[in-house]
Design an enzyme around this catalytic site. Structure first.
Site, PDB file in Angstrom:
ATOM      1  N   CYS A 119     -45.363  69.209  70.543  1.00  6.38           N
ATOM      2  CA  CYS A 119     -44.076  68.565  70.805  1.00  6.38           C
ATOM      3  C   CYS A 119     -43.105  69.667  71.198  1.00  6.38           C
ATOM      4  O   CYS A 119     -43.366  70.841  70.948  1.00  6.38           O
ATOM      5  CB  CYS A 119     -43.574  67.826  69.568  1.00  6.38           C
ATOM      6  SG  CYS A 119     -42.204  66.691  69.952  1.00  6.38           S
ATOM      7  N   LYS A 195     -45.788  55.821  66.406  1.00  4.59           N
ATOM      8  CA  LYS A 195     -44.833  56.667  65.681  1.00  4.59           C
ATOM      9  C   LYS A 195     -43.462  56.016  65.761  1.00  4.59           C
ATOM     10  O   LYS A 195     -42.913  55.817  66.842  1.00  4.59           O
ATOM     11  CB  LYS A 195     -44.802  58.068  66.298  1.00  4.59           C
ATOM     12  CG  LYS A 195     -43.727  58.957  65.678  1.00  4.59           C
ATOM     13  CD  LYS A 195     -43.811  60.386  66.158  1.00  4.59           C
ATOM     14  CE  LYS A 195     -42.672  61.196  65.593  1.00  4.59           C
ATOM     15  NZ  LYS A 195     -42.752  62.608  65.975  1.00  4.59           N
ATOM     16  N   LYS A 248     -47.539  56.494  61.888  1.00  2.37           N
ATOM     17  CA  LYS A 248     -46.577  57.366  61.215  1.00  2.37           C
ATOM     18  C   LYS A 248     -45.216  56.688  61.162  1.00  2.37           C
ATOM     19  O   LYS A 248     -44.782  56.189  62.201  1.00  2.37           O
ATOM     20  CB  LYS A 248     -46.482  58.672  62.013  1.00  2.37           C
ATOM     21  CG  LYS A 248     -45.492  59.656  61.480  1.00  2.37           C
ATOM     22  CD  LYS A 248     -45.405  60.844  62.378  1.00  2.37           C
ATOM     23  CE  LYS A 248     -44.282  61.724  61.871  1.00  2.37           C
ATOM     24  NZ  LYS A 248     -43.903  62.711  62.820  1.00  2.37           N
TER      25      LYS A 248
HETATM   26  C1  PBG Z   1     -42.044  66.259  65.992  1.00  6.73           C
HETATM   27  C2  PBG Z   1     -42.499  65.730  64.699  1.00  6.73           C
HETATM   28  C3  PBG Z   1     -41.739  65.148  63.674  1.00  6.73           C
HETATM   29  C4  PBG Z   1     -42.618  64.927  62.623  1.00  6.73           C
HETATM   30  C5  PBG Z   1     -43.869  65.338  63.031  1.00  6.73           C
HETATM   31  N1  PBG Z   1     -43.777  65.815  64.325  1.00  6.73           N
HETATM   32  C6  PBG Z   1     -40.297  64.879  63.578  1.00  6.73           C
HETATM   33  C7  PBG Z   1     -39.645  63.896  64.447  1.00  6.73           C
HETATM   34  O1  PBG Z   1     -40.258  63.176  65.229  1.00  6.73           O
HETATM   35  O2  PBG Z   1     -38.418  63.877  64.372  1.00  6.73           O
HETATM   36  C8  PBG Z   1     -42.234  64.368  61.270  1.00  6.73           C
HETATM   37  C9  PBG Z   1     -43.084  64.815  60.141  1.00  6.73           C
HETATM   38  C10 PBG Z   1     -42.518  64.560  58.783  1.00  6.73           C
HETATM   39  O3  PBG Z   1     -41.440  63.971  58.596  1.00  6.73           O
HETATM   40  O4  PBG Z   1     -43.201  64.977  57.839  1.00  6.73           O
HETATM   41  N2  PBG Z   1     -41.783  65.343  66.999  1.00  6.73           N
END
Ligand code: PBG
Length: 324
Positions: A119, A195, A248
């Site tokens: 990411c 997600k 997620k």
């Molecule tokens: C990056 C990402 C995030 C998480 C995993 N990869 C944060 C988001 O999307 O803001 C969250 C993981 C967690 O809260 O443990 N995009």
């Protein structure tokens, strides 16, 4: 009366309960998410996630040695770079923090399966998961190119699997083609397929310094009330070549995990995210919950809903309780 169902008959001893237990969490199901930062000898506690730290490459290797010794098969790496810019240049730099961590880990612990989160949000100065248009929106197709470069650089450094978490449309196909073109066709993709734009990522954003500087992620992450749409996202990622799909967060989305299990044959991962960890830890630290029972019940629920793999910050402690 004698033919009457009495559920209690098979609950009377731990031995019989063990025999009829439907769901068993194993250490093999666990993936431990970890944060890596520049520097040497760093083990910096994350305030909002008691018990979790940010590690430099050297201390990460030592912590992973302990984690692997507990029987945990895999870690997921997040990097916090020295510098950020609008394009997230450091994300795909051959000497980037994740790339360094991957090669050190693979050299020291070849059997530990190293997954990298793909990411841009930890690497962009604006904190969004992609490249911005002049009006400040995330540009989907320009971002795909950067994600593909990042995934290839992780795999070149030795990553065993890549896990795109950006929620751009078409990223799995873009990454799959780029990996194949780079002769990295054997590297699987675990896609964050369903997600959601969740409040439960709050503590992670402190840990990864990745909070968006303006706006939020609701323009690309899923809207929490949507259930059918999750299957649409999962199907799309599988069509594009995802090997494992992820839901997620986990606990507030057990219905989505169950739907996924009923509809796909691919392995399913669920991410027990930072906010789920922190709320449980906070209750434990206040003496309001018994940690071991609460953690194992949470992990069992996620598996019972249909997850094969669980990404969790409780992994090391749980592995100790489960026995490696
Ligand atoms: C990056 C990402 C995030 C998480 C995993 N990869 C944060 C988001 O999307 O803001 C969250 C993981 C967690 O809260 O443990 N995009």
């Amino acid at each position: 009366m004698s033919s009457f169902f009495r559920g209690r008959r098979l609950r009377r001893s731990e031995t019989v309960r063990r025999m009829v237990r439907e769901t068993v969490v194993a250490v093999d199901d666990l993936i431990y998410p970890m944060f890596v930062v520049p520097g040497h000898g760093v083990c910096a506690p994350i305030g909002a996630m008691p018990g979790q730290n940010r590690y430099s490459v050297d201390t990460l290797v030592e912590e992973c040695r302990r984690v692997a010794g507990l029987g945990i098969p895999s870690v997921l790496l997040f990097g916090i770079p020295e510098t950020k810019d609008p394009a997230g240049t450091e994300a795909s730099a051959p000497t980037g923090i994740v790339q360094q961590a991957v090669s050190a880990l693979k050299a020291a612990l070849p059997d530990l399966l190293v997954i990298t989160d793909v990411c841009l949000c930890e690497y962009t100065s604006h904190g969004h998961c992609g490249i911005l248009t002049p009006s400040g929106e995330v540009h989907n197709d320009l971002t795909l190119q950067r994600l593909a470069e990042t995934a290839v650089s992780h795999a070149r450094a030795g990553a065993d699997m890549v896990a795109p978490s950006d929620m751009m449309d078409g990223r799995v196909a873009a990454i799959r083609m780029a990996l194949d073109d780079a002769d990295l066709g054997a590297v699987p993709i675990m896609s964050y397929a369903a997600k959601y734009a969740s409040a439960f990522y709050g503590p992670f954003r402190e840990a990864a310094e990745s909070a968006p500087q303006h706006g939020d992620r609701r323009g690309y992450q899923m809207d929490p009330p949507n259930r059918r749409e999750a299957l649409r996202e999962i199907e799309a990622d599988l069509d594009e070549g995802a090997d494992i799909i992820m839901v997620k967060p986990a606990l507030p989305y057990l219905d989505i995990i169950a739907d996924a299990r009923a509809n796909v044959t691919a392995p399913i991962a669920a991410y027990n995210v930072s906010g789920e960890y922190s709320m449980l830890k906070a209750a434990v630290l206040n003496g309001w919950l018994e940690e071991r029972r609460a953690v194992l019940e949470v992990l069992t629920s996620i598996k019972r809903a249909g997850a094969d793999l669980i990404l969790t910050y409780h992994a090391a402690e749980a592995a100790g309780w489960l026995g490696g």
